[in-house]
Each structure stands twice: as C-alpha cells, then as structure tokens.
Design an enzyme around this catalytic site. Structure first.
Site, PDB file in Angstrom:
ATOM      1  N   ARG A 121     -17.232  -9.126   1.532  1.00  0.00           N
ATOM      2  CA  ARG A 121     -17.276  -8.008   2.483  1.00  0.00           C
ATOM      3  C   ARG A 121     -18.702  -7.742   2.967  1.00  0.00           C
ATOM      4  O   ARG A 121     -18.909  -7.385   4.132  1.00  0.00           O
ATOM      5  CB  ARG A 121     -16.677  -6.754   1.838  1.00  0.00           C
ATOM      6  CG  ARG A 121     -15.151  -6.819   1.715  1.00  0.00           C
ATOM      7  CD  ARG A 121     -14.618  -5.695   0.859  1.00  0.00           C
ATOM      8  NE  ARG A 121     -13.155  -5.658   0.810  1.00  0.00           N
ATOM      9  CZ  ARG A 121     -12.472  -4.926  -0.058  1.00  0.00           C
ATOM     10  NH1 ARG A 121     -13.106  -4.181  -0.953  1.00  0.00           N
ATOM     11  NH2 ARG A 121     -11.153  -4.939  -0.057  1.00  0.00           N
TER      12      ARG A 121
ATOM     13  N   HIS B 279      -8.052  -8.373   0.581  1.00  0.00           N
ATOM     14  CA  HIS B 279      -7.542  -7.513  -0.499  1.00  0.00           C
ATOM     15  C   HIS B 279      -7.648  -8.280  -1.810  1.00  0.00           C
ATOM     16  O   HIS B 279      -7.429  -9.487  -1.841  1.00  0.00           O
ATOM     17  CB  HIS B 279      -6.068  -7.162  -0.267  1.00  0.00           C
ATOM     18  CG  HIS B 279      -5.412  -6.623  -1.507  1.00  0.00           C
ATOM     19  ND1 HIS B 279      -5.533  -5.303  -1.891  1.00  0.00           N
ATOM     20  CD2 HIS B 279      -4.685  -7.230  -2.488  1.00  0.00           C
ATOM     21  CE1 HIS B 279      -4.890  -5.120  -3.036  1.00  0.00           C
ATOM     22  NE2 HIS B 279      -4.372  -6.284  -3.416  1.00  0.00           N
TER      23      HIS B 279
ATOM     24  N   TYR C 122       0.860  -1.188   0.000  1.00  0.00           N
ATOM     25  CA  TYR C 122       0.000   0.000   0.000  1.00  0.00           C
ATOM     26  C   TYR C 122       0.898   1.240   0.000  1.00  0.00           C
ATOM     27  O   TYR C 122       1.228   1.761   1.070  1.00  0.00           O
ATOM     28  CB  TYR C 122      -0.881   0.025   1.250  1.00  0.00           C
ATOM     29  CG  TYR C 122      -2.045  -0.951   1.266  1.00  0.00           C
ATOM     30  CD1 TYR C 122      -2.924  -1.044   0.186  1.00  0.00           C
ATOM     31  CD2 TYR C 122      -2.293  -1.753   2.385  1.00  0.00           C
ATOM     32  CE1 TYR C 122      -4.002  -1.924   0.219  1.00  0.00           C
ATOM     33  CE2 TYR C 122      -3.378  -2.633   2.418  1.00  0.00           C
ATOM     34  CZ  TYR C 122      -4.224  -2.710   1.330  1.00  0.00           C
ATOM     35  OH  TYR C 122      -5.294  -3.568   1.357  1.00  0.00           O
TER      36      TYR C 122
END
Ligand code: DAT
Ligand code: MG
Length: 188
Positions: A132, A155, A53
C-alpha cells in the site's frame, strides 16, 4: 512442525487488477517463500461483498475516517453514523466494481507476514516497502470525503480466525492444494 503452518486470504482489489499490479503484488508474497495454495479471478456482486465486509465493520470505518479527518482538518456537519454508513456503501461499490484476484497463501506466520507486506489500512500512513505504501497514496479520510471507497489495492486477513472464515467464504476445499514447495526443504 505442521502445527505452525497458517493459511491466509489475499484479495487484489479491482484497482490493483485494473492498474496491472497483480503480478508485482503476487511476486512480493512469493519471494518471501509463502506458498500459493489457491488462486482465481472472480467478479463478486454486492451481496457477496457484504458477506466479506459485514455491516459490523461500520464502526471501524467511522473511526478510521474521523482519525484522518482530524489530521486533514476536515469538519463535517453530518452525524458520525451517517459518515460511517456512507464509507461502508462506498466500500461495497468499490470491491464489486470489477474483477478481483483471490488467493490463499500458506506458510509459517503467514497471516502476520502478509499483513506486514501489505502495510496499514490508510496508504498515506503505510511505510515505504509495503504494497500500500509503494503503489498508492490516498487516505481513508480522503476516500470517504470523495465517496470513492478506500482504494487501498489489496485485502489481507487480519487474524488467524478471520483467515479461516474468509478462506471458507471465497474458496471450496477442492480449490485448495497441498504440495511440496522448495522452501519446505529449508523450513519444515
Ligand atoms: P484492512 O483492510 O487494513 O484490514 P479494515 O478491515 O479496517 O482494514 O477495513 C476494511 C476495508 O475498508 C479497508 O481495506 C478499506 C476500507 N476502509 C477502511 N476504513 C475506511 C474509511 N475510513 N473510509 C473508507 N474506506 C475504508
Ligand atoms: Mg481488515
């Protein structure tokens, strides 16, 4: 039809591992016929987390936080940049707080299919049936407000270009395998 086969990176984040959701999550991908070509458990440090990230993500985090803040009626006095930087630091702490499961999935449209199964960034907006949406419920705004990191379980690479970069960061060539799966008979 090998030119249509893609590879994509999936990470089950520390909250997914700690909540014993790894098997459930992996099985959702397997059921579509996507093939696991690499898989390992790894506990990354903050330096590695910042490679995955990069700081260039901060404007995106800022944007997503303030979109949620608007819908939550949250007003903050801090400058936007400071809020975004805080969300980024929380994210780095969160992704390195425990072991993760990293895997590479392969198949036709693999990048798009995995994103479809994962859902939207903020779990509170992620539809039922998505990983999710089904297994967690917080929002990115709430996560930033509470300084706990955007705990959204998983992710997945967003584009084919991102997938290429991320796979080479997380996996050595020797850790990835080519083999014939039963789905190949029906699809290739
Ligand atoms: P995605 O994981 O859906 O591709 P992204 O690439 O924009 O989303 O952001 C990477 C991760 O950063 C995301 O999975 C969770 C975290 N995140 C994103 N926006 C956030 C925010 N506003 N506050 C806290 N964490 C955030
Ligand atoms: Mg992303």
């Amino acid at each position: 039809m090998k030119e249509f086969i893609e590879r994509t990176l999936v990470i089950i984040k520390p909250d997914g591992v700690k909540r014993n959701l790894s098997g459930e999550i992996i099985s959702r991908f397997e059921k579509t016929g996507l093939k696991i070509v690499g898989l390992k458990m790894i506990w990354i440090d903050k330096d590695f987390a910042k490679k995955h990230y990069p700081e260039s993500l901060i404007p995106v985090l800022t944007e997503k936080t303030f979109l949620d803040y608007d819908s939550m009626n949250v007003k903050v006095n801090e400058p936007r940049e400071k809020v975004g930087k805080g969300a980024y630091e929380d994210l780095i702490r969160y992704i390195s707080e425990g072991p993760v499961i990293a895997m590479v999935l392969e198949g036709v449209h693999a990048v798009e299919i995995v994103r479809k199964l994962v859902g939207t960034t903020s779990p509170h907006k992620s539809p039922p049936g998505t990983i999710r949406g089904d297994f967690t419920h917080l929002s990115m705004g709430y996560a930033t407000y509470r300084k706990i990191g955007g705990r959204n379980l998983i992710h997945a690479s967003g584009t084919k270009e991102e997938a290429k970069k991320e796979i080479s960061l997380w996996f050595k060539e020797s850790e990835l395998h080519s083999y014939k799966g039963v789905h190949d008979e029906h699809i290739l």
